[in-house]
Design an enzyme around this catalytic site. Structure first.
Site, PDB file in Angstrom:
ATOM      1  CE  LYS A  45       2.940 -41.259 -30.513  1.00  0.00           C
ATOM      2  NZ  LYS A  45       2.845 -40.208 -31.052  1.00  0.00           N
ATOM      3  N   GLY A  48       5.185 -34.288 -36.047  1.00  0.00           N
ATOM      4  CA  GLY A  48       5.584 -35.941 -36.488  1.00  0.00           C
ATOM      5  C   GLY A  48       4.250 -36.635 -36.509  1.00  0.00           C
ATOM      6  CB  THR A  49       2.064 -38.241 -33.919  1.00  0.00           C
ATOM      7  OG1 THR A  49       3.475 -38.074 -33.137  1.00  0.00           O
ATOM      8  CG2 THR A  49       1.538 -39.122 -33.616  1.00  0.00           C
ATOM      9  N   GLY A  87      23.017 -14.853 -16.550  1.00  0.00           N
ATOM     10  CA  GLY A  87      21.753 -15.648 -16.912  1.00  0.00           C
ATOM     11  C   GLY A  87      20.586 -16.511 -15.516  1.00  0.00           C
ATOM     12  CG  ASP A 114      -1.218 -42.238 -29.080  1.00  0.00           C
ATOM     13  OD1 ASP A 114      -1.836 -42.020 -28.053  1.00  0.00           O
ATOM     14  OD2 ASP A 114       0.060 -41.282 -28.512  1.00  0.00           O
ATOM     15  NE  ARG A 120       6.348 -35.085 -25.202  1.00  0.00           N
ATOM     16  CZ  ARG A 120       7.203 -35.005 -26.371  1.00  0.00           C
ATOM     17  NH1 ARG A 120       6.246 -35.771 -27.181  1.00  0.00           N
ATOM     18  NH2 ARG A 120       7.314 -34.262 -26.922  1.00  0.00           N
ATOM     19  CG  ASP A 133      -1.780 -36.978 -28.797  1.00  0.00           C
ATOM     20  OD1 ASP A 133      -2.217 -37.594 -27.986  1.00  0.00           O
ATOM     21  OD2 ASP A 133      -1.424 -37.676 -29.669  1.00  0.00           O
TER      22      ASP A 133
HETATM   23  C1  R5P Z   1       2.628 -38.695 -26.474  1.00  0.00           C
HETATM   24  O1  R5P Z   1       2.739 -39.754 -26.615  1.00  0.00           O
HETATM   25  C2  R5P Z   1       1.451 -37.683 -26.985  1.00  0.00           C
HETATM   26  O2  R5P Z   1       0.610 -37.635 -27.022  1.00  0.00           O
HETATM   27  C3  R5P Z   1       1.221 -37.274 -28.330  1.00  0.00           C
HETATM   28  O3  R5P Z   1       1.144 -38.431 -30.101  1.00  0.00           O
HETATM   29  C4  R5P Z   1       3.031 -36.831 -28.593  1.00  0.00           C
HETATM   30  O4  R5P Z   1       3.303 -35.872 -27.712  1.00  0.00           O
HETATM   31  C5  R5P Z   1       3.485 -35.382 -29.835  1.00  0.00           C
HETATM   32  O5  R5P Z   1       4.140 -35.298 -30.366  1.00  0.00           O
HETATM   33  P1  R5P Z   1       4.793 -35.500 -31.734  1.00  0.00           P
HETATM   34  O6  R5P Z   1       3.574 -33.999 -32.444  1.00  0.00           O
HETATM   35  O7  R5P Z   1       6.345 -34.306 -32.189  1.00  0.00           O
HETATM   36  O8  R5P Z   1       5.025 -36.073 -32.556  1.00  0.00           O
END
Ligand code: R5P
Length: 299
Positions: free
Chosen positions: A195, A229-230, A35, A172, A95, A222
């Protein structure tokens, strides 16, 4: 000056070298049965006393590729590289830029500390989660380019019908300012959502700021789409409000899991973004914009 890249990022590194009219040297990589991984500069004699642009995609296989990045830097230093300018289109761990829960590691700071240890001169990257936080941690020069504007322009010109009513959507509050600036510059209205993420379960709850959003095209922009999901939660609300077409636009299209299916099922009509991560929906070539910036700063 020489451009180099590990073999899995050879195409991107080669493009940068072509744009800048520079020689390209590949770094070969391999994985042992246990690995462990190993980076090996294909032409180490070419490195001595040269300034180096090291281009690397750190997604997918992020943790393995970070190790290969560190090894590449070690080898480049050993073989006499002068300055090393690192180009990472999608910055990993950006992140995890704070300790969200007690006891967690601060991954982004660790990464910048390791790069500092290996004496990186400049880091070039694209649309990170928080510019301010990254700049606090990194003790070397950081140059972050934004592809929000080229992406939004391309969407408006190529996906939206002429004379349609369009609206930009910040998914967001974190994206509110860049989307607001973009809206002003492109003379398009904007709206945004709030969010909240449950730090234990990861579940999100989304709320619109305007109860009614009417448009022919709602363009969400974004920094990244990960699980989708967002944007899928927002798309449902937009479609319920009568928006005709919903566009999911993001710079880094990670699209893990069942993201594509989730987005389409929620009413998203188009998924678009850049190629900072290899994906089938890219309409923006990040290497071109990175090369323009590298030329401006280094040549
Ligand atoms: C987080 O605040 C980022 O700006 C994105 O909104 C987030 O990473 C999106 O993640 P997902 O597609 O899993 O909702």
């Amino acid at each position: 000056m020489i451009v180099t890249a590990p073999d899995f990022s050879e195409k991107g590194g080669f493009k940068i070298a072509n744009y800048l009219n520079l020689k390209f040297v590949v770094i070969n990589t391999k994985k042992f049965p246990n690995g462990e991984v190993l980076a090996k500069i294909s032409q180490p004699d070419e490195i001595k006393n040269e300034d180096i642009i090291l281009f690397i995609h750190t997604y997918p296989n992020t943790n393995e590729r970070i190790m290969l990045l560190l090894q590449s830097m070690e080898a480049l230093r050993h073989y006499g590289a002068k300055q090393i300018h690192l180009v990472i289109p999608y910055l990993p761990y950006s992140r995890q830029d704070k300790r969200f829960l007690t006891g967690e590691a601060l991954s982004l700071k660790l990464l910048t500390d390791l790069l500092e240890e290996l004496k990186v001169d400049t880091l070039f990257t694209v649309d990170v989660h928080s510019i301010e936080v990254l700049k606090t941690y990194a003790k070397f020069d950081v140059n972050i380019i934004s592809l929000f504007e080229p992406l939004a322009k391309k969407i408006l010109n190529e996906l939206c019908e002429e004379k349609a009513n369009n609206i930009l959507v910040a998914p967001d509050e974190g994206r509110l300012n860049p989307v607001k600036r973009l809206a002003k510059k492109l003379s398009v209205p904007y709206t945004y959502f709030t969010k909240k993420r449950d730090l234990y379960t990861g579940e999100i709850s989304i709320k619109p700021v305007d109860e009614r959003t009417e448009a022919d095209y709602a363009i969400m922009i974004d920094d990244e789409i990960s699980t989708g999901g967002t944007m899928s939660e927002i798309a449902k609300i937009l479609k319920r409000n009568g928006v005709k077409h919903v566009i999911a636009g993001a710079i880094h299209l990670i699209l893990t899991d069942k993201a594509i299916e989730r987005l389409y099922q929620s009413g998203v009509d188009y998924i678009v973004g850049s190629n900072t991560i290899e994906n089938p929906f890219s309409i923006i070539e990040s290497e071109y914009f990175l090369a323009v910036e590298l030329k401006k700063e280094l040549q």
